[in-house]
Write an enzyme that holds these catalytic residues in place. Structure first.
Site, mmCIF file in Angstrom:
data_model
loop_
_atom_site.group_PDB
_atom_site.id
_atom_site.type_symbol
_atom_site.label_atom_id
_atom_site.label_comp_id
_atom_site.label_asym_id
_atom_site.label_seq_id
_atom_site.Cartn_x
_atom_site.Cartn_y
_atom_site.Cartn_z
ATOM 1 N N CYS A 114 29.349 82.558 -8.349
ATOM 2 C CA CYS A 114 29.275 83.665 -7.400
ATOM 3 C C CYS A 114 30.089 84.889 -7.813
ATOM 4 C CB CYS A 114 29.718 83.194 -6.016
ATOM 5 S SG CYS A 114 28.700 81.863 -5.347
ATOM 6 N N HIS A 251 31.092 89.872 -2.255
ATOM 7 C CA HIS A 251 30.189 88.738 -2.400
ATOM 8 C C HIS A 251 29.845 88.229 -1.011
ATOM 9 C CE1 HIS A 251 28.403 84.973 -3.303
ATOM 10 N NE2 HIS A 251 29.464 84.252 -2.989
ATOM 11 N N ASN A 281 23.788 83.416 0.927
ATOM 12 C CA ASN A 281 24.600 83.485 -0.286
ATOM 13 C C ASN A 281 23.668 83.383 -1.492
ATOM 14 O OD1 ASN A 281 26.305 83.081 -2.469
ATOM 15 N ND2 ASN A 281 27.601 81.586 -1.444
#
Length: 324
Positions: A114, A251, A281
């Site tokens: 990520c 993020h 996500n």
């Protein structure tokens, strides 16, 4: 004067298949209320059968090139951040290179989960600063749904698929904080936390792809601490106060983490680009997806100071300060 990089274009792509929490609740023991309360997620996009990470990356790259007003032939390098490559090898980036018709330069993947886009941005920025490239295409692309255990409600509700891209271009600048461009990037990792967020498979270990496994509470705790530290690091490096930040583009993992970072920076909610509710996500794709959305709708304007930050498996984490 010194050689630096600036972003001259951005683009994004989401698969057409949007999946709501209510739809997921028909497949796994969960509810819209449970997901929203813990994560802020309401929808996510899932790649279609046969739709690959490279397909998403190419679509986002083409839109970024169009936004920048240049052809793929003007690009010297492609740095693609992904955890979900089309194949174990070669790099998915070379498929993107071929699809764009780029026959010179070089292309490769970066794997930092990520935090991948921040790592890829840092790599490309340093290529430009060193003179090894003049224009770079930086992409974050994921088909993360292919790694999910659809019977594990603690993970399968969190993730989605997508891609975002930016075009970097070299220029001669002073390096002043008020000047356009990538001001600084800051990268970290701590392999002692390897088992907090990982996939239980791979060519060397199980000869299979595996599924995502996560210690959610521990990841949350580390995320708030590490992201706060790396945000402070970026501000100190550029001799700036939090009040100088125009936009936080984080993020998009969990709204509670994002809200916590915004509070530490004393940033109002309307200065935070939030897409986790409708993207979920998307791992390495989440920051460039959010950036492209805010640029596209006019929120981010020329001269704005943007703080990007992310944390992922490894653990890996990083930040970037960019003057738009």
């Amino acid at each position: 004067m010194s050689r630096r990089s600036r972003i001259i274009g951005c683009g994004a792509y989401l698969p057409s298949n949007a999946v709501s929490n209510q739809e997921l609740a028909r497949r796994v023991d969960t509810s819209d209320e449970w997901i929203v309360q813990r994560t802020g997620i309401r929808n996510r996009h899932l790649a279609a059968e046969g739709e690959l990470t490279s397909d998403l990356a190419v679509a986002a790259a083409r839109r970024a090139l169009e936004h920048a007003g240049i052809e793929a032939s003007a690009i010297d390098c492609i740095v693609l951040a992904t955890t979900t490559p089309d194949n174990t090898f070669p790099a998915t980036a070379v498929k993107v290179q071929a699809a764009l018709g780029m026959t010179t330069g070089f292309a490769f993947d970066v794997q930092a989960v990520c935090a991948g886009f921040i790592f890829a941005l840092s790599v490309a920025d340093n290529f430009i600063r060193s003179g090894q490239a003049t224009r770079a295409l930086v992409i974050g692309a994921e088909t993360f749904s292919r790694l999910l255990d659809w019977e594990d409600r603690s993970t399968c509700v969190l993730f989605g698929d997508g891609a975002g891209a930016v075009v970097l271009e070299a220029f001669d600048g002073t390096g002043a904080a008020g000047e356009r461009g990538v001001l600084s990037t800051h990268l970290h990792s701590d392999g002692r936390q390897y088992d907090l967020l990982y996939v239980d498979g791979g060519p060397s270990s199980t000869r299979s792809t595996g599924h995502v496994r996560m210690s959610g509470q521990e990841v949350f705790r580390h995320a708030v601490t590490r992201l706060s530290e790396v945000v402070e690091e970026a501000l100190v490096a550029n001799k700036l106060e939090p009040s100088a930040i125009d936009w936080l583009v984080p993020h998009q993992a969990n709204q509670r983490i994002i809200d916590g970072i915004a509070r530490k920076l004393r940033l109002p909610a309307d200065k935070v680009v939030l897409t986790v509710d409708h993207h979920g996500n998307t791992s390495a794709a989440s920051i460039p997806l959010a950036l492209a959305e805010a640029v596209g709708d006019g929120r981010i304007k020329r001269g704005d100071l943007i703080l990007m930050e992310g944390i992922g498996g490894g653990l890996t984490w990083g930040s970037a300060l960019v003057r738009w």
